[in-house]
Design a protein around this motif. Structure first.
Motif, short mmCIF file in Angstrom:
data_model
loop_
_atom_site.label_atom_id
_atom_site.label_comp_id
_atom_site.label_asym_id
_atom_site.label_seq_id
_atom_site.Cartn_x
_atom_site.Cartn_y
_atom_site.Cartn_z
N VAL A 33 0.84 -1.20 0.00
CA VAL A 33 0.00 0.00 0.00
C VAL A 33 0.87 1.25 0.00
O VAL A 33 0.39 2.35 0.27
N TRP A 34 2.13 1.08 -0.29
CA TRP A 34 3.07 2.21 -0.42
C TRP A 34 4.25 1.78 -1.28
O TRP A 34 4.40 0.62 -1.63
N THR A 35 5.07 2.76 -1.63
CA THR A 35 6.36 2.50 -2.27
C THR A 35 7.42 3.07 -1.34
O THR A 35 7.10 3.88 -0.45
N PRO A 36 8.69 2.67 -1.46
CA PRO A 36 9.73 3.15 -0.54
C PRO A 36 9.76 4.67 -0.34
O PRO A 36 9.85 5.14 0.80
N PRO A 37 9.63 5.48 -1.42
CA PRO A 37 9.69 6.94 -1.19
C PRO A 37 8.46 7.49 -0.46
O PRO A 37 8.54 8.56 0.15
N THR A 38 7.34 6.78 -0.52
CA THR A 38 6.10 7.36 0.04
C THR A 38 5.67 6.70 1.34
O THR A 38 4.68 7.11 1.93
N LYS A 39 6.43 5.69 1.80
CA LYS A 39 6.00 4.92 2.97
C LYS A 39 5.75 5.80 4.19
O LYS A 39 4.72 5.67 4.87
N ASN A 40 6.67 6.69 4.49
CA ASN A 40 6.57 7.47 5.73
C ASN A 40 6.15 8.92 5.51
O ASN A 40 6.23 9.72 6.44
N LEU A 41 5.72 9.23 4.27
CA LEU A 41 5.24 10.60 4.03
C LEU A 41 4.02 10.88 4.89
O LEU A 41 3.09 10.08 4.96
N PHE A 42 4.02 12.02 5.58
CA PHE A 42 2.92 12.49 6.43
C PHE A 42 2.70 11.61 7.67
O PHE A 42 1.76 11.85 8.42
N ARG A 43 3.58 10.62 7.91
CA ARG A 43 3.33 9.70 9.01
C ARG A 43 3.47 10.38 10.37
O ARG A 43 2.64 10.22 11.24
N ASN A 44 4.57 11.09 10.55
CA ASN A 44 4.84 11.67 11.87
C ASN A 44 4.64 13.18 11.91
O ASN A 44 5.19 13.86 12.78
N ILE A 45 3.89 13.67 10.97
CA ILE A 45 3.63 15.12 10.95
C ILE A 45 2.49 15.44 11.92
O ILE A 45 1.45 14.78 11.91
N TRP A 46 2.73 16.41 12.76
CA TRP A 46 1.68 16.90 13.65
C TRP A 46 1.82 18.41 13.75
O TRP A 46 2.92 18.93 13.96
N ILE A 47 0.73 19.13 13.55
CA ILE A 47 0.76 20.60 13.55
C ILE A 47 -0.30 21.11 14.51
O ILE A 47 -1.41 20.57 14.59
N ASP A 48 0.05 22.14 15.24
CA ASP A 48 -0.88 22.77 16.19
C ASP A 48 -1.81 23.72 15.42
O ASP A 48 -1.69 24.94 15.50
N PHE A 49 -2.76 23.15 14.68
CA PHE A 49 -3.65 23.96 13.85
C PHE A 49 -4.55 24.86 14.69
O PHE A 49 -4.76 26.03 14.37
N ILE A 50 -5.08 24.31 15.76
CA ILE A 50 -6.01 25.08 16.60
C ILE A 50 -5.28 26.26 17.26
O ILE A 50 -5.83 27.36 17.37
N GLY A 51 -4.07 26.02 17.66
CA GLY A 51 -3.29 27.10 18.27
C GLY A 51 -3.01 28.24 17.31
O GLY A 51 -2.81 29.38 17.73
N LYS A 52 -2.97 27.92 16.03
CA LYS A 52 -2.65 28.94 15.01
C LYS A 52 -3.91 29.46 14.33
O LYS A 52 -3.81 30.19 13.32
N ARG A 53 -5.07 29.13 14.84
CA ARG A 53 -6.30 29.48 14.13
C ARG A 53 -6.53 30.99 14.06
O ARG A 53 -7.16 31.49 13.12
N LYS A 54 -6.01 31.73 15.07
CA LYS A 54 -6.23 33.19 15.06
C LYS A 54 -5.52 33.85 13.88
O LYS A 54 -6.00 34.81 13.30
N TYR A 55 -4.33 33.31 13.54
CA TYR A 55 -3.63 33.82 12.36
C TYR A 55 -4.44 33.53 11.09
O TYR A 55 -4.53 34.35 10.18
N ALA A 56 -5.02 32.32 11.06
CA ALA A 56 -5.85 31.94 9.90
C ALA A 56 -7.09 32.83 9.83
O ALA A 56 -7.50 33.25 8.73
N TYR A 57 -7.68 33.15 11.00
CA TYR A 57 -8.84 34.04 11.01
C TYR A 57 -8.48 35.39 10.40
O TYR A 57 -9.25 35.98 9.63
#
Length: 972
Positions: free
Chosen positions: A621-645
């Protein structure tokens, strides 16, 4: 897996049905290609070769294929792919009301009709409903207390079911039924006429709830002939004719008035009306022999209110009508006749024709012989007996075909029409009369004409964009998901086969927007596979074996897929209900595509994948270059929501300001008018062309009409729009505008080009490659329906999210996000419409693009909300902010892959799909980008802020409850 046998059986049966439906299209195309290969560009040789090949049959065992039958069953192509004409005909309901009232001259009735005509210009109601409203208003204002059942209104012999004591409501219901029946009979007459023309695969439909009939005829080239055949009411009338000596004193008085105050009539004071009429050259029973170039001026003078008020008593009700065509030997002039009218303008003989045939008179000229019915014969006998040695005019739709002197009384109802006919014109007239008369005159209120060369170019552009988009998706999905990607591609190929087969089986028409709908269905198919494979990857990373990972991947992805598909179908249904023409085609294709995507990408794909896995074979269900893409990404979206607003607020305010300052470039869909795409043999200056044309398009009051010329695609192609004669929907007005356009562009066209060549350009010549006309009443309807479509889509999405997620905060977040996307797209179009080299009009295509974006954006939002709902059940110890951040971060792989592949697909169509789709695709490009952004930073943030409550949660953000403990320790 349960049900795999049933799914396999359904797939096989569906495949066989689709194969059976598509074989005729393949065979007809095969025969035509063989004929073209032998004949080249020789049309005569092509027809001979087709006649020879058409006799062949192909025996496949289970079926035999014949060309003629295959051609009848082949897939329908829309105008934008094949060329042809699409018109929306409106039956003149004032004529119907006049007929039902037996042409009553009651002043209340006549004023109500006049007021209804005015109201219709800005009304979305039917004519008869507006008439009832205006009748009540005029009746009340005059204090007449007239009932609809009164003999001077509807209580006459034409409506015997109405009694003297019938209530107004009863009369209204009877009249509604009669008008609906009249439109139904008009539909049958139109169908019969089209059948007599031998059109291949015509599509004739009544438009529910209106007095309109939609007619589509792909492949037609002689557009003027088609319009004439459709609009002719076939209501022959016979009138007394007033002679020149009776009319001349009035003309002489008009000439004096023009010299004194020509400006009031919108013409030059030095115009000599007597000279314009050229009465000294008359050879028939007319009152003028006018140069073709002067007919518009004469119309302007005679129809002016000042000229009408000058009329003496003997010509108060006179109708001035033009001859059918120039007389033989006098091709540059047209005869004007004075027809003796009356207060209700009812003809002395309003004849129904029993039979008609083409014949020749004693001089060998083509004529049409007719036999009237019994009533017409009696009236004709009376009229001819009264007018011996006087002229009588034979008219069809207010055009005089002939006006000979009556030699003696004609008792048997036989008569003859002559009019300098060609054989084809005479046969068309016989066909029209033979098909039966329309209950009232018809007018074209909307028309789209696409030349055959542009249709072929559209097919090439559409197929090129389709192939490129398909190739891009195949490469991307296999590179990213490896072996699983191959199964996704197999499912997608089957999906395409099903889409085309089902469209053919339900007799749907494939259009250029329809191809866009198929390509977007492919993008949705990829989205479905991405959701499944991303969930499978999560299960594999959690330590499950490959079989269990796929089982749980399909299981956990199902809810999000169902929500995404249903919201997209909801949007497509709204498009179908409120859209017209190509937009309906787009909606139908999208609905079929989404349904088949679910079957192939979820159900059939699952059968194929587990058939492999159950044999113990591996499926990556993956290839070597894509196996870990986006796997360990975590972003504090809620904390940055005021900038987005702040970013969103800035973009929204800027968009609203741009809309207020710059406005929009509205298409004729919304304003009414006509546009033409004209091709030249070399680049032309759009501004120079525009200034040349403005001088020619002058209204009756002497003012110039709006004209816009803009480069359309390449430098040798212009899109020219005008509102000249916007309220005149007649065929005559179409011809006047085309003649003026030809005169204005003559200096840029080949010297030997005729107006007929200009009207229908082929691939080797300059001229009009497509045109469109939208009447003001239709434009108003389109605007209203477009507004309703957007409101209905937003309301439907709000309710669906509320039902699925059981929290109004999610619905609010989704709708605010969608509103945000729509405003930014509108602002972008407002800001850039003057500068972009492609069409950025606000029209019904744009409304379709907005709704498509809303469908895509809500699909993206639903995926995130679905994960939030799942985590609300599973991660109860997690803070709300952390839960939202976890949900958004864990779906980033799906969000990126779906948005990226969709944007690649849309870019392929934008670049290679042809000029007609660029504006549509540009709106989708902006919408997909901001739709992805708003799903994360607007919809989710709004839902979070309204869910969290006041003071109920600490400002802690993290993926797990452990993160909160770490923060607590630091505080201590």
């Amino acid at each position: 897996m349960q049900g795999k046998g049933l799914i396999t059986l359904v797939a096989i049966v569906l495949g066989l049905i689709c194969l059976n439906e598509l074989l005729p299209t393949w065979y007809a195309g095969k025969i035509e290609k063989q004929a073209s290969a032998v004949a080249g560009n020789d049309p005569v040789k092509y027809q001979k070769e087709m006649a020879r090949l058409s006799k062949d049959t192909l025996n496949l065992g289970f079926t035999k294929l014949y060309y003629t039958k295959a051609k009848e069953k082949e897939m329908k192509l829309g105008l934008d792919l094949k060329g042809g004409i699409n018109v929306l005909l409106e039956i003149n309901q004032r004529d119907l009301v006049n007929d039902l009232t037996n042409y009553s001259a009651n002043p209340v009735l006549l004023e109500a009709l006049d007021q209804t005509d005015k109201a219709q210009k800005n009304s979305t109601k039917t004519y008869i409903e507006d008439f009832f409203t205006q009748f009540d208003a005029v009746n009340k204002a005059k204090g007449t207390n007239l009932k609809l059942a009164d003999p001077e209104v509807f209580g006459n012999t034409n409506l015997s079911e109405i009694k003297y004591n019938s209530s107004d409501e009863e009369v209204k219901n009877i009249v509604r039924r009669k008008i609906s029946a009249s439109v139904g009979s008009a539909y049958e007459v139109i169908r019969t006429r089209i059948d007599k023309m031998g059109v291949t695969q015509p599509n004739v439909q009544r438009v529910p709830g209106t007095g309109r009939i939609s007619v589509e005829m792909p492949g037609i080239k002689d557009i003027d002939r088609v319009k004439k055949m459709l609009q002719t009411s076939a209501k022959l009338q016979f009138w007394e004719v007033q002679q020149a000596q009776e009319i001349f004193p009035y003309f002489d008085q008009l000439n004096t008035v023009i010299a004194a105050k020509g400006d009031s009539l919108g013409i030059a004071k030095n115009s000599n009306f007597i000279n314009l009429m050229q009465m000294n050259t008359l050879r028939s029973n007319g009152v003028g022999n006018v140069k073709l170039s002067d007919t518009a001026v004469v119309n302007k003078i005679l129809n002016n209110d000042i000229a009408k008020r000058l009329r003496p008593a003997n010509i108060k009700y006179t109708q001035f009508m033009w001859g059918y065509k120039p007389e033989a030997g006098d091709e540059n002039n047209l005869v004007l006749y004075a027809i003796r009218g009356n207060i209700n303008q009812k003809a002395p003989v309003d004849g129904a024709v029993e039979s008609a045939r083409v014949n020749y008179d004693e001089l060998g000229r083509v004529v049409v012989d007719m036999q009237m019915d019994s009533k017409g014969s009696k009236d004709w006998k009376t009229l001819t007996g009264k007018n011996v040695n006087k002229p009588v005019a034979v008219t069809l739709d207010n055009v005089v075909y002939t006006a000979p002197n009556v030699i003696n009384e004609i008792p048997n109802g036989r008569t003859q029409i002559s009019g300098n006919f060609s054989q084809q014109e005479a046969q068309d007239l016989v066909d029209v009369l033979g098909a039966g008369k329309l209950p009232a005159s018809a007018k074209v209120v909307q028309a789209d004409v696409v030349g055959p060369s542009l249709g072929k170019e559209s097919i090439n552009a559409g197929m090129l964009s389709f192939i490129i988009a398909f190739f891009v998706i195949i490469v991307y999905i296999i590179v990213y998901y490896g072996g699983a990607g191959i199964y996704a591609v197999i499912a997608m190929v089957i999906n395409l086969f099903y889409i085309f087969g089902i469209m053919d089986s339900v007799d749907a028409t494939l259009t250029l927007p329809g191809i866009a709908g198929i390509v977007l269905s492919m993008a949705m198919a990829i989205d479905t596979n991405v959701i499944i494979y991303e969930r499978t990857k999560e299960e594999l990373f959690a330590g499950k074996n490959i079989l269990e990972a796929y089982k749980d991947g399909f299981k956990h992805a199902l809810s999000a897929i169902v929500d995404g598909h249903l919201t997209t179908i909801l949007t497509a249904v709204v498009l179908y209900i409120f859209g017209t023409g190509p937009i309906k085609g787009f909606a139908v294709t999208l609905i079929i595509g989404i349904m088949m995507t679910f079957f192939t990408s979820v159900m059939l794909s699952r059968v194929m994948i587990f058939a492999r896995l159950n044999k113990g074979k591996h499926l990556s269900v993956w290839t070597p270059p894509t196996k870990n893409l986006f796997r360990n990404i975590w972003i504090d979206f809620i904390g940055k929501r005021k900038y987005a607003y702040m970013i969103s607020a800035f973009l929204t305010v800027a968009s609203i300001l741009s809309i207020a300052v710059n406005g929009f470039k509205y298409g004729i869909d919304f304003t009414g008018g006509r546009n033409f795409v004209v091709r030249f043999d070399k680049p032309v200056d759009a501004n120079k062309v525009e200034s040349d044309l403005v001088k020619l398009f002058t209204t009756q009051d002497g003012k110039n009409s709006a004209v816009e010329a803009k480069t359309f695609g390449s430098g040798n192609q212009l899109k020219i729009s005008t509102d000249y004669l916007i309220d005149d929907e007649s065929l005559k007005a179409d011809n006047i505008i085309e003649e003026k356009l030809f005169q204005g562009l003559k200096q840029y066209l080949p010297a030997d080009m005729t107006i007929q060549q200009f009207k229908v350009a082929d691939k080797d010549h300059s001229g009009i490659v497509s045109s469109a006309k939208v009447g003001p009443t239709v434009a108003d309807d389109i605007k209203t329906h477009g507004t309703f479509a957007v409101i209905a889509a937003l309301a439907g999405i709000f309710l669906y999210i509320l039902l699925r997620f059981n929290k109004w905060q999610f619905s609010l977040g989704a709708v605010v996000g969608l509103f945000h996307d729509a405003v930014i797209i509108l602002g972008t179009y407002s800001l850039l419409h003057k500068y972009m080299p492609f069409n950025m009009e606000i029209n019904q295509d744009f409304i379709a693009a907005i709704l498509t974006v809303l469908g895509y954006s809500i699909n993206d939002t639903v995926i995130i909300f679905d994960r939030i709902r799942e985590y609300l059940r599973e991660k109860k110890a997690l803070t709300l902010a952390g839960l939202f951040d976890d949900s958004i971060s864990s779906t980033l792989g799906r969000t990126f892959n779906t948005s990226f592949t969709t944007i690649l697909v849309i870019l392929a169509i934008f670049i290679f799909g042809g000029d007609n789709l660029r504006g549509f695709m540009f709106a989708l490009l902006i919408g997909i980008g901001f739709g992805t952004y708003s799903s994360i930073f607007v919809a989710s943030a709004i839902a979070y802020d309204f869910l969290k409550g006041k003071g109920k949660e600490e400002a802690v953000h993290g993926r797990t409850s452990v993160a909160k403990e770490v923060v607590d320790k630091k505080k201590k």
